[in-house]
Design an enzyme around this catalytic site. Structure first.
Site, mmCIF file in Angstrom:
data_model
loop_
_atom_site.group_PDB
_atom_site.id
_atom_site.type_symbol
_atom_site.label_atom_id
_atom_site.label_comp_id
_atom_site.label_asym_id
_atom_site.label_seq_id
_atom_site.Cartn_x
_atom_site.Cartn_y
_atom_site.Cartn_z
ATOM 1 N N HIS A 151 0.820 -1.204 0.000
ATOM 2 C CA HIS A 151 0.000 0.000 0.000
ATOM 3 C C HIS A 151 0.863 1.268 0.000
ATOM 4 O O HIS A 151 2.034 1.242 0.421
ATOM 5 C CB HIS A 151 -0.933 0.001 1.205
ATOM 6 C CG HIS A 151 -2.015 -1.029 1.108
ATOM 7 N ND1 HIS A 151 -3.042 -1.125 2.029
ATOM 8 C CD2 HIS A 151 -2.252 -2.007 0.189
ATOM 9 C CE1 HIS A 151 -3.842 -2.116 1.681
ATOM 10 N NE2 HIS A 151 -3.385 -2.672 0.573
ATOM 11 N N GLU A 153 0.776 3.957 1.850
ATOM 12 C CA GLU A 153 1.241 4.389 3.164
ATOM 13 C C GLU A 153 2.430 3.551 3.629
ATOM 14 O O GLU A 153 3.397 4.066 4.205
ATOM 15 C CB GLU A 153 0.100 4.288 4.182
ATOM 16 C CG GLU A 153 -1.106 5.168 3.860
ATOM 17 C CD GLU A 153 -2.131 4.482 2.961
ATOM 18 O OE1 GLU A 153 -3.288 4.941 2.934
ATOM 19 O OE2 GLU A 153 -1.781 3.485 2.292
ATOM 20 N N CYS A 179 -6.048 1.348 5.369
ATOM 21 C CA CYS A 179 -6.566 0.071 5.852
ATOM 22 C C CYS A 179 -6.095 -0.160 7.284
ATOM 23 O O CYS A 179 -5.312 0.623 7.834
ATOM 24 C CB CYS A 179 -6.096 -1.069 4.946
ATOM 25 S SG CYS A 179 -4.333 -1.435 5.107
ATOM 26 N N CYS A 182 -2.212 -0.452 7.621
ATOM 27 C CA CYS A 182 -1.577 0.859 7.456
ATOM 28 C C CYS A 182 -1.860 1.750 8.657
ATOM 29 O O CYS A 182 -0.981 2.509 9.096
ATOM 30 C CB CYS A 182 -2.071 1.516 6.178
ATOM 31 S SG CYS A 182 -1.456 0.745 4.658
#
Length: 227
Positions: A151, A153, A179, A182
């Protein structure tokens, strides 16, 4: 058709000629910028042009009016400035399931950026397709997720660690609610503020975690991110 800086999200600028009639390909020396309060598709543009041909006096068609120069000269806020950076970074993403990007900032200075993509040296979704896994939740429901990529992040946090850049007390700008994984990383990195462009449809748990951790969470638009 282009969206102007400073225009509401989903608003576009169309150039309309004055005159008794508006024929295809006709050009005049006068134009006017119309801010239309709905996102325009090619079909709706044709409808608007048809109405303009029937009613050359355009006032009835204006929902919100501004001049292009005024919009172009409008200086963005710091949040808008860094979110535009995150949007630009997201264009590098290689997975179209939640194509996202982010930037981490402190004291109005850009520290690191990240976007969705596979680990270095591994094939990307846009090259070999998605690597789908099914997740079973505690209520028995299942959801499908692509596990090929990291992801945005996570990639930004990895970049900070790799370069030896502290992100303690920083702000992260990202396209949608992080999410759960993260969110946990963001909390433990000491990030104090999260700014999202829109909401993630399964982001309630992350929102609750940020609240518990005392992290400020702001949204630019109170709507779901579509992908």
């Amino acid at each position: 058709m282009v969206r102007l800086q400073g225009a509401p999200r989903g608003a576009y600028c169309i150039y309309v000629t004055f005159g008794a009639t508006l024929k295809a390909g006709q050009k005049t020396s006068k134009t006017v910028d119309l801010f239309v309060s709905e996102a325009l598709t090619s079909d709706s543009i044709l409808k608007w042009q048809f109405r303009l041909r029937r009613k050359p006096y355009y006032r009835e068609l204006i929902m919100a009016f501004n001049h292009k120069k005024e919009a172009d000269d409008q200086r963005p806020s710091w949040d808008e400035y860094f979110m535009e950076m995150a949007d630009t970074v997201s264009k590098r993403a290689t997975c179209d399931r939640g194509k996202s990007g982010c930037v981490i900032v402190r004291d109005k200075q850009l520290l690191v950026s990240g976007y969705v993509g596979s680990p270095m040296g591994f094939p990307h979704c846009n090259e070999v397709g998605h690597q789908m896994k099914q997740v079973t939740h505690e209520d028995g429901s299942t959801t499908d997720h692509c596990m090929r990529t990291i992801h945005a992040e996570q990639n930004a946090i990895c970049q900070a660690a790799k370069l030896g850049i502290s992100i303690n007390a920083a702000t992260i700008y990202t396209r949608m609610t992080p999410c759960r994984t993260c969110a946990m990383l963001i909390i433990n990195c000491g990030i104090k503020r999260v700014v999202c462009e829109r909401k993630y449809h399964a982001g309630q748990e992350s929102e609750n975690m940020f609240k518990t951790a005392g992290i400020e969470l702001d949204y630019q638009y109170d709507e779901l991110q579509e992908y």
